[in-house]
Design an enzyme around this catalytic site. Structure first.
Site, PDB file in Angstrom:
ATOM      1  N   ASN A 146      -0.227   4.145   9.306  1.00 48.08           N
ATOM      2  CA  ASN A 146       0.439   3.601   8.126  1.00 48.08           C
ATOM      3  C   ASN A 146       0.982   4.710   7.226  1.00 48.08           C
ATOM      4  O   ASN A 146       2.073   4.584   6.664  1.00 48.08           O
ATOM      5  CB  ASN A 146      -0.504   2.691   7.351  1.00 48.08           C
ATOM      6  N   GLN A 172       0.829  -1.199   0.000  1.00 46.19           N
ATOM      7  CA  GLN A 172       0.000   0.000   0.000  1.00 46.19           C
ATOM      8  C   GLN A 172       0.862   1.247   0.000  1.00 46.19           C
ATOM      9  O   GLN A 172       1.941   1.274   0.578  1.00 46.19           O
ATOM     10  CB  GLN A 172      -0.986   0.015   1.164  1.00 46.19           C
ATOM     11  N   GLY A 173       0.353   2.247  -0.690  1.00 48.83           N
ATOM     12  CA  GLY A 173       1.037   3.521  -0.774  1.00 48.83           C
ATOM     13  C   GLY A 173       0.041   4.651  -0.647  1.00 48.83           C
ATOM     14  O   GLY A 173      -1.174   4.442  -0.715  1.00 48.83           O
ATOM     15  N   TYR A 174       0.568   5.845  -0.491  1.00 51.95           N
ATOM     16  CA  TYR A 174      -0.273   7.017  -0.258  1.00 51.95           C
ATOM     17  C   TYR A 174      -0.069   8.047  -1.361  1.00 51.95           C
ATOM     18  O   TYR A 174       1.033   8.534  -1.571  1.00 51.95           O
ATOM     19  CB  TYR A 174       0.031   7.612   1.125  1.00 51.95           C
ATOM     20  N   LEU A 175      -1.170   8.341  -2.059  1.00 55.89           N
ATOM     21  CA  LEU A 175      -1.160   9.389  -3.066  1.00 55.89           C
ATOM     22  C   LEU A 175      -1.232  10.753  -2.387  1.00 55.89           C
ATOM     23  O   LEU A 175      -0.783  11.749  -2.935  1.00 55.89           O
ATOM     24  CB  LEU A 175      -2.334   9.206  -4.032  1.00 55.89           C
TER      25      LEU A 175
END
Length: 153
Positions: A142, A28-31
């Site tokens: 996270n 998972q990543g964060y835009l």
């Protein structure tokens, strides 16, 4: 309106491991990781998701999650500056599900348990492996771990 009410804990020991009934690898990543709103992209097993979360108010916040094609999720992860790698283990106790995230990579060694509740005052099981609550500690979000990994603390 979708409201997420969640408590997060460190773990005292590994007594939870024999209770796991399902484990799934997650990237998972964060835009966007601003405190007022986060926009997360996630690949969980063979599925993709886009999630928008509002600012925390205690242990509650708005959350909207939408399934997206896994190919789109993989492409969106390429836009994220840092991608978290973790395995999520599910443990059911007395009708409650604990999601235990075991982090890899730069967050290796960090294991946290989360439980979603119906209300902020709802009771929940407290097995011996459940340690200190870190729900309000932003270091364990996270989105924060993607910017300042556990290994750098």
């Amino acid at each position: 309106m979708a409201l997420e009410i969640e408590r997060k804990f460190l773990l005292n020991n590994d007594n939870w491991r024999p209770l796991v009934h399902k484990s799934t690898r997650i990237a998972q990543g964060y835009l966007n990781a601003e405190p007022e709103r986060t926009v997360r992209v996630r690949v969980k097993g063979d599925s993709g998701f886009l999630t928008i979360k509002g600012k925390n108010d205690g242990i509650s916040r708005l959350e909207f999650e939408y399934p997206i094609p896994v190919a789109d999720a993989l492409d969106l992860l390429k836009l994220c500056p840092n991608v978290l790698d973790k395995t999520r283990h599910l443990v059911n106790i007395d009708g409650h599900t604990f999601e235990i995230d075991e982090f890899h990579g730069l967050n290796d060694g960090l294991i946290v348990a989360e439980i979603e509740l119906e209300s902020e005052t709802a009771s929940y099981p407290q097995p011996d492996w459940l340690g200190d609550e870190v729900s309000g500690d932003a270091r364990y979000y996270n989105s924060a771990l993607s910017e300042k990994p556990f290994s750098s603390w």
